[in-house]
Structures are given as C-alpha cells and as structure tokens.
Motif scaffolding. Structure first.
Motif, short mmCIF file in Angstrom:
data_model
loop_
_atom_site.label_atom_id
_atom_site.label_comp_id
_atom_site.label_asym_id
_atom_site.label_seq_id
_atom_site.Cartn_x
_atom_site.Cartn_y
_atom_site.Cartn_z
N TYR A 109 121.62 -4.99 -21.75
CA TYR A 109 120.50 -6.19 -21.65
C TYR A 109 119.19 -6.30 -20.25
O TYR A 109 118.39 -6.49 -21.26
CB TYR A 109 121.24 -7.33 -21.99
N ARG A 110 120.16 -5.71 -19.40
CA ARG A 110 118.98 -5.96 -18.70
C ARG A 110 118.70 -4.28 -17.92
O ARG A 110 116.87 -4.17 -18.17
CB ARG A 110 119.66 -5.03 -16.61
N LEU A 111 119.01 -3.13 -19.00
CA LEU A 111 118.37 -1.56 -19.09
C LEU A 111 117.35 -2.12 -19.84
O LEU A 111 116.39 -1.86 -20.13
CB LEU A 111 119.41 -1.21 -19.83
N GLN A 112 117.74 -2.98 -21.50
CA GLN A 112 116.35 -3.04 -21.95
C GLN A 112 115.58 -3.64 -21.44
O GLN A 112 113.80 -3.96 -21.44
CB GLN A 112 117.19 -4.49 -23.24
N HIS A 113 115.63 -4.55 -20.13
CA HIS A 113 114.77 -5.73 -19.70
C HIS A 113 113.58 -5.20 -19.04
O HIS A 113 112.60 -5.20 -18.74
CB HIS A 113 115.26 -6.32 -19.22
N LEU A 154 121.93 4.99 -9.70
CA LEU A 154 122.62 6.87 -9.90
C LEU A 154 122.35 6.85 -11.10
O LEU A 154 121.97 7.84 -11.40
CB LEU A 154 124.08 6.72 -9.98
N ALA A 155 121.60 6.54 -12.03
CA ALA A 155 121.88 6.42 -13.46
C ALA A 155 120.20 6.43 -13.64
O ALA A 155 120.12 7.47 -14.80
CB ALA A 155 122.32 5.14 -14.57
N VAL A 160 113.72 3.43 -18.59
CA VAL A 160 113.22 4.18 -19.93
C VAL A 160 113.52 5.34 -20.39
O VAL A 160 113.94 5.54 -21.47
CB VAL A 160 111.64 4.55 -20.08
N LYS A 161 114.06 6.53 -19.44
CA LYS A 161 114.80 7.88 -19.19
C LYS A 161 116.18 7.50 -19.50
O LYS A 161 116.31 8.04 -20.62
CB LYS A 161 114.35 8.50 -18.18
N ALA A 162 117.04 6.35 -19.28
CA ALA A 162 118.31 6.05 -19.15
C ALA A 162 118.51 5.53 -20.87
O ALA A 162 118.93 6.01 -21.00
CB ALA A 162 118.35 4.91 -18.22
N GLN A 163 117.37 5.00 -21.08
CA GLN A 163 117.37 4.11 -22.45
C GLN A 163 117.20 5.88 -23.59
O GLN A 163 117.75 5.62 -24.17
CB GLN A 163 116.25 2.89 -22.42
N THR A 164 116.29 6.59 -23.37
CA THR A 164 116.21 7.24 -23.95
C THR A 164 117.70 8.29 -24.11
O THR A 164 117.43 8.69 -25.73
CB THR A 164 115.48 7.95 -23.61
N LEU A 165 117.82 8.50 -23.60
CA LEU A 165 119.45 9.01 -23.16
C LEU A 165 120.47 8.55 -24.22
O LEU A 165 121.35 8.96 -25.22
CB LEU A 165 119.92 9.39 -22.16
N ALA A 215 127.58 5.70 -14.36
CA ALA A 215 126.86 5.47 -13.95
C ALA A 215 125.92 4.78 -15.60
O ALA A 215 125.71 3.40 -15.73
CB ALA A 215 125.96 5.44 -13.35
N LEU A 216 125.89 5.53 -16.58
CA LEU A 216 125.48 5.47 -17.45
C LEU A 216 125.69 4.67 -18.76
O LEU A 216 125.37 3.81 -18.95
CB LEU A 216 124.91 6.80 -18.33
N MET A 217 127.08 4.71 -18.81
CA MET A 217 127.77 4.45 -19.61
C MET A 217 128.53 2.76 -19.21
O MET A 217 128.90 2.27 -20.17
CB MET A 217 129.74 5.09 -19.77
N THR A 218 128.45 2.22 -18.50
CA THR A 218 128.61 1.34 -17.67
C THR A 218 127.00 0.41 -17.20
O THR A 218 127.54 -0.82 -16.91
CB THR A 218 129.26 0.47 -16.45
N LEU A 219 126.67 0.62 -17.66
CA LEU A 219 124.66 0.15 -17.37
C LEU A 219 124.34 -1.25 -18.76
O LEU A 219 125.15 -0.88 -19.79
CB LEU A 219 123.86 0.72 -17.45
#
Length: 414
Positions: free
Chosen positions: A36-40, A124-125, A50-55, A29-33
């Motif tokens: 661009y959407r995560l940053q948005h 899940l991520a 925010v936490k996923a981006q930190t990881l 889940a984390l590797m397929t995020l």
C-alpha cells in the motif's frame, strides 16, 4: 590464476560475498515492502518506488534474476576459495577453507543482509531496483531460460504457475490492517474506518431504537397532553400512531406544528394534516443500502419492520451517520472507561458497538445488545450485584428494572 596475488584474490572473494549479500538482502527487502505504501509512493512519482513496483509486477523475472545473481556469486566464491586454499596449503587446507567460507556466507551473505533488509526494506529495495531493472534486461535470456525450466519442473509435480491464485485483500484482512495502525492515525478515525468496513455485514436492525424505547405521539391521547409532549420533546421528528406503535399513521416534523400550538383553533386534525407518510424498512436491510435509500428518497427517518409487518423499532439518518462517525458526533458515550481499566456500559449498547470500541470478540450472531446477550446466557434477568464470566470478560450487573438490565461494569480477563 597463479599470476594473481593473494591480496587481489582475497579482495575478489570479499567482493563476491558482498554481491551475494546484496542479492540476498534485496530479495528480502523487495518481498517485504508494504504494497500500500509502495503504491502511494509510486503515485507520488518516487523514482525508486516506481522502479520497485515495476519489478514486482513480474515477480517470476525478479526471482529468477535474484536466484541467478546470488547463486552465481556463491559458486564463484566457492571456486575462488578452493584456489586460495591450494595456494596457501595445498589440498589439506581445502576442507577447513570451505568450512570457514560456509560460516562467512551464512553470517555476511544471509543473516546480516536479510536482518537489515527486514528493518529497512524501503531503503534497500529502492536502491537495488536501480540495478535490477537494467540487469533484468541484460540477463533476460538467462532469466527466461531459468524460469522456463522451473515451470516445466513444476508442471511435472502438477503445479501450473501461470494459473496461480491472485492474492486479494478481503474485508477481514483490511480490518486487521486498520486495527494494527495504532500509531498511524487517531483512534477516532480508526474506529470510523472499521465502521465503514463493517457496514455491509450490519443491518438497520443492529442500530435501530427498539420499539419499547421509541418516543411517539398517541393521537388518541388528550390534546393537552399531546401539546405538552410536543413542547418538551428533544426530538425533531416523531412517529404518530393510534394506541400503539404498530398503528403508525405518519411522521410529524415538530417544526411544522410548534408555531401553531398557541393558536386557539389548534386541534388534532392540524397534527394529522401535517404528517408525512410513514416509511417502512425491512429489518435485514444493510446499513449501506439504507443510506442510499434515505438519500434518494430524501428521508431522515423510518420504521423497521419484520417479515409480518410488525414494527421492531425506528431508525434515523442520524443513527446511520453515528454508526459510521461514532464518537465524532455522539452526544454522550454509552461506554465509559474507568480508572481501573474497566468499562461502564449501558446495557442497551449493541454488541457490535461494544466490540468495536473495546476490541473484544463477543458473538454478534445472536442477541444484538449486551442486555440480550447476558439474559440469553443466564436465562434470567440477574439482580444488581450479580457477576458473571462471559466469553472471557467479567460483567457485574449494576442496575436493572423489571424486565431489562440497565448498567453493566465490564473488564477483560483475556
């Protein structure tokens, strides 16, 4: 261990399988995020994002934690399976138990969680990020040691992980992302973004009006003919020249002279006095740069010239804007879709424009227009009714004049 009931041991076994499944699915889940959407979402202060981006900023720590958690769960599961097998049937039952466990791990700890994570990566991520952030801090010594050993082993094989190449998005990759966003934005905005991404690779020569099609005023024509041309012209600015376009003496804004046309003393000298100085543009000037030049010089029109100073054509600010905005400001489409899926194309349409509106891949290195592309391929000007197969597309010539193709019907075989 013998004092613990079998029901509790089976419960612990199931929990260990779930833990392994959680780490396995979370990794996918984390590797397929979508980055661009995560940053948005992170900019919008979504806590999970925010936490996923930190990881993901420290992927080596994340990978170390996931590897540690997943494999620790698998090792404990295998050990517990051996204990359960010994209590149920002794040593003969160990091999069948391990075989069953292997199947359970592949199905419930690998296949199912990774498949679910592929379909619902964000859910899940973002959920797992809440657990992984404190676990990274708690297990930092173990994760750091694991990563250190990994880096040392990689260096033995000549791989320096600290100097790994940064993954960057080039223009072609961005164009593919925009092209694939069929359901995320209207087609007209999609085409606009593709045009913007393509500006650096396109020059004014790609979008100019060819010199044969430039409408101008020959100052040596009779005054009556010039006045008639001024009154009927659909253009607001026109080049004024002597005999031919290579001898341009200036640009005329029709608004400055139309009010004077009816005056008895109107003559050619009044036209000459109203001219603006001609502006010349090298043919290789990128469209993006020419936009800046027009803005800084407060101009709207210029003549495109080659290395010898000969006029190749004319380009206006409206041409540049239409290249970006496309159909949003186009008065009449040069490419019309037919009911059978084919296209009626004005042969003067540029190959770049045709590619953009049809998603074809016709070559853009040679001739700039469809007319030029067909003539170069056939080495003659084909008669109406002629059909050819060109780069995987069937093209039927519908109209032509003495020296150019005018209208083509195209459809794709690809």
């Amino acid at each position: 261990m013998n004092d613990i009931s079998l029901s509790i041991l089976f419960g612990i076994l199931a929990a260990l399988l779930l833990i392994s499944a959680f780490f396995s699915g979370s990794e996918t889940a984390l590797m397929t995020l979508n980055r661009y959407r995560l940053q948005h979402l992170a900019k919008k202060k979504h806590k999970g994002a925010v936490k996923a981006q930190t990881l993901l900023k420290r992927p080596e720590r994340l990978n170390g934690l996931i590897a540690l958690g997943y494999h620790l769960g698998i090792v404990l599961t295998a050990s517990l399976t051996t204990v359960i097998a010994l209590r149920l049937g002794g040593e003969p039952l160990i091999l069948p138990a391990v075989a069953v466990l292997t199947g359970l791990i592949l199905i419930f700890s690998v296949s199912i969680p990774k498949t679910l994570a592929t379909f619902r990566p964000e859910r899940l991520a973002f959920f797992s990020a809440w657990f992984f952030i404190p676990l990274v801090k708690l297990l930092y010594p173990a994760v750091w040691t694991l990563n250190l050993l990994s880096r040392l082993l990689l260096r033995i094989f000549g791989v320096n992980s600290s100097k790994a190449d940064l993954v960057t998005r080039d223009k072609e990759e961005l164009k593919n992302i925009v092209s694939d966003a069929n359901h995320s934005m209207p087609t007209r905005y999609q085409n606009m973004l593709l045009s913007i991404l393509d500006l650096e690779s396109a020059s004014v020569a790609d979008i100019m009006t060819h010199r044969n099609d430039v409408v101008g005023i020959d100052i040596e024509e009779p005054l009556e003919d010039i006045i008639a041309q001024l009154q009927k012209s659909p253009h607001t600015r026109m080049p004024v020249y002597k005999k031919h376009i290579d001898r341009v003496i200036g640009f005329l804004h029709l608004r400055t002279v139309l009010a004077q046309v009816s005056q008895p003393d109107f003559d050619k000298q009044k036209i000459v006095n109203s001219l603006a100085k001609p502006f010349f543009i090298p043919a290789g000037t990128p469209i993006s740069k020419q936009m800046q030049i027009f803005k800084s010089e407060k101009l709207r029109i210029g003549l495109v010239v080659d290395e010898y100073g000969d006029v190749l054509g004319l380009v206006t600010l409206d041409d540049l804007l239409q290249e970006i905005l496309g159909e949003l400001i186009a008065e009449e489409a040069d490419i019309k879709v037919q009911k059978d899926g084919s296209f009626l194309v004005d042969a003067g349409t540029t190959v770049r424009e045709l590619n953009r509106l049809t998603n074809w891949q016709l070559p853009t290195e040679g001739p700039r227009t469809l007319n030029g592309l067909i003539i170069e391929y056939m080495e003659t000007i084909p008669e109406p009714g002629t059909s050819i197969k060109l780069y995987g597309h069937v093209m039927e010539i519908l109209k032509r004049d003495d020296n150019t193709i005018k209208l083509v019907k195209c459809h794709s075989l690809v």
